[in-house]
Scaffold this motif. Sequence first.
Motif, mmCIF file in Angstrom:
data_model
loop_
_atom_site.group_PDB
_atom_site.id
_atom_site.type_symbol
_atom_site.label_atom_id
_atom_site.label_comp_id
_atom_site.label_asym_id
_atom_site.label_seq_id
_atom_site.Cartn_x
_atom_site.Cartn_y
_atom_site.Cartn_z
ATOM 1 N N GLU A 59 0.867 -1.173 0.000
ATOM 2 C CA GLU A 59 0.000 0.000 0.000
ATOM 3 C C GLU A 59 0.902 1.221 0.000
ATOM 4 O OE1 GLU A 59 -4.155 -0.815 2.292
ATOM 5 O OE2 GLU A 59 -2.434 -0.324 3.521
ATOM 6 N N LEU A 60 0.638 2.143 -0.881
ATOM 7 C CA LEU A 60 1.422 3.375 -0.943
ATOM 8 C C LEU A 60 0.825 4.359 0.052
ATOM 9 C CD1 LEU A 60 3.812 4.593 -2.612
ATOM 10 C CD2 LEU A 60 2.058 5.771 -3.950
ATOM 11 N N MET A 61 1.626 4.801 0.994
ATOM 12 C CA MET A 61 1.190 5.763 2.003
ATOM 13 C C MET A 61 1.510 7.169 1.477
ATOM 14 S SD MET A 61 0.014 3.672 4.201
ATOM 15 C CE MET A 61 -0.313 4.736 5.585
ATOM 16 N N VAL A 62 0.480 7.971 1.268
ATOM 17 C CA VAL A 62 0.629 9.308 0.678
ATOM 18 C C VAL A 62 0.145 10.345 1.682
ATOM 19 C CG1 VAL A 62 -0.153 10.814 -1.199
ATOM 20 C CG2 VAL A 62 0.329 8.401 -1.661
ATOM 21 N N ASN A 89 -4.329 7.852 1.343
ATOM 22 C CA ASN A 89 -3.986 9.265 1.193
ATOM 23 C C ASN A 89 -4.476 10.050 2.406
ATOM 24 O OD1 ASN A 89 -3.009 11.596 -0.142
ATOM 25 N ND2 ASN A 89 -5.059 12.047 -0.889
ATOM 26 N N THR A 90 -3.530 10.564 3.186
ATOM 27 C CA THR A 90 -3.853 11.440 4.310
ATOM 28 C C THR A 90 -3.869 12.866 3.786
ATOM 29 O OG1 THR A 90 -2.817 9.911 5.868
ATOM 30 C CG2 THR A 90 -3.147 12.182 6.620
ATOM 31 N N VAL A 91 -5.002 13.517 3.924
ATOM 32 C CA VAL A 91 -5.185 14.884 3.417
ATOM 33 C C VAL A 91 -5.161 15.839 4.608
ATOM 34 C CG1 VAL A 91 -6.798 16.435 2.245
ATOM 35 C CG2 VAL A 91 -6.585 14.052 1.489
ATOM 36 N N LEU A 136 3.361 6.620 17.652
ATOM 37 C CA LEU A 136 4.419 5.941 16.928
ATOM 38 C C LEU A 136 4.509 6.616 15.568
ATOM 39 C CD1 LEU A 136 6.424 3.616 16.941
ATOM 40 C CD2 LEU A 136 4.606 2.148 16.052
ATOM 41 N N MET A 137 5.701 7.086 15.200
ATOM 42 C CA MET A 137 5.830 7.905 14.006
ATOM 43 C C MET A 137 5.408 7.146 12.749
ATOM 44 S SD MET A 137 8.935 10.203 12.512
ATOM 45 C CE MET A 137 9.053 11.154 13.989
ATOM 46 N N LYS A 138 4.324 7.621 12.153
ATOM 47 C CA LYS A 138 3.842 7.060 10.897
ATOM 48 C C LYS A 138 4.691 7.658 9.784
ATOM 49 C CE LYS A 138 -0.416 6.498 8.282
ATOM 50 N NZ LYS A 138 -1.847 6.791 8.269
ATOM 51 N N LYS A 139 5.075 6.828 8.847
ATOM 52 C CA LYS A 139 5.894 7.310 7.739
ATOM 53 C C LYS A 139 5.134 7.178 6.431
ATOM 54 C CE LYS A 139 10.339 7.163 9.767
ATOM 55 N NZ LYS A 139 11.672 7.505 9.377
ATOM 56 N N TYR A 140 5.535 7.982 5.477
ATOM 57 C CA TYR A 140 4.860 8.060 4.185
ATOM 58 C C TYR A 140 5.850 7.777 3.061
ATOM 59 C CZ TYR A 140 1.302 10.179 7.045
ATOM 60 O OH TYR A 140 0.365 10.383 8.024
ATOM 61 N N HIS A 141 5.327 7.188 1.986
ATOM 62 C CA HIS A 141 6.146 6.900 0.808
ATOM 63 C C HIS A 141 6.197 8.092 -0.141
ATOM 64 C CE1 HIS A 141 4.566 2.797 1.943
ATOM 65 N NE2 HIS A 141 5.874 2.652 2.049
ATOM 66 N N PHE A 142 5.153 8.891 -0.125
ATOM 67 C CA PHE A 142 5.072 10.029 -1.039
ATOM 68 C C PHE A 142 4.375 11.172 -0.319
ATOM 69 C CE2 PHE A 142 3.128 12.389 -4.615
ATOM 70 C CZ PHE A 142 4.279 12.667 -5.333
#
Length: 188
Positions: A59-62, A89-91, A136-142
């Motif tokens: 899953e791509l985390m954006v 996608n987090t907006v 917990l630090m969530k990280k994103y791919h884009f």
Amino acid sequence: MADSDSSNVTPLISNQKRYAEALLVYEHLGRNIEALESWINSYFSEKIMKEIKVEKEKELMVLGIGSGQGQTECKVLQQLLKEWPKIINTVVEPNPSHINKFEDLAAKEREILDGVSFDWRQQTLQQFRQETQDQLMKKYHFIMLFHVMYFFEDLEDIIQYLKSILEDGGMILAVMECGNVCNILLLC
């Protein structure tokens, strides 16, 4: 030119309704939206997406920051879906009217955006950062920012923060306009 007292000027950002109206006029008259969309459909899809080093099965985390009404972000998501069929996608957008219009656009484009799930956050980047700092630090791919870097007082701090929440192999895409030139910043 007559002497004017700038202390009587109310910042546009302090009136969300007026800001939204001014942004629409600016987009219509000032920015070449078609050129940006063309860039997204060609150069972004042909060159930039290849630089995102994330397995196609994941899953791509954006993260979209200052996503506005979502027109540009949806174009990017359409391109990303060609490589990653599942996107979260987090907006992050402080203007409730913009979020509502983005939600309406996402619903209208439901078939085109099939595979994208949205996490709507009506808040500023600073509020989002504050709210998530103890988790917990969530990280994103884009991570994408279109025409919002003007609003950050400490740009160096913001870029360091964004890099800290960027997954290895991920990318930050920031677009801002200076005069008639559109500047694109890519961080991997």
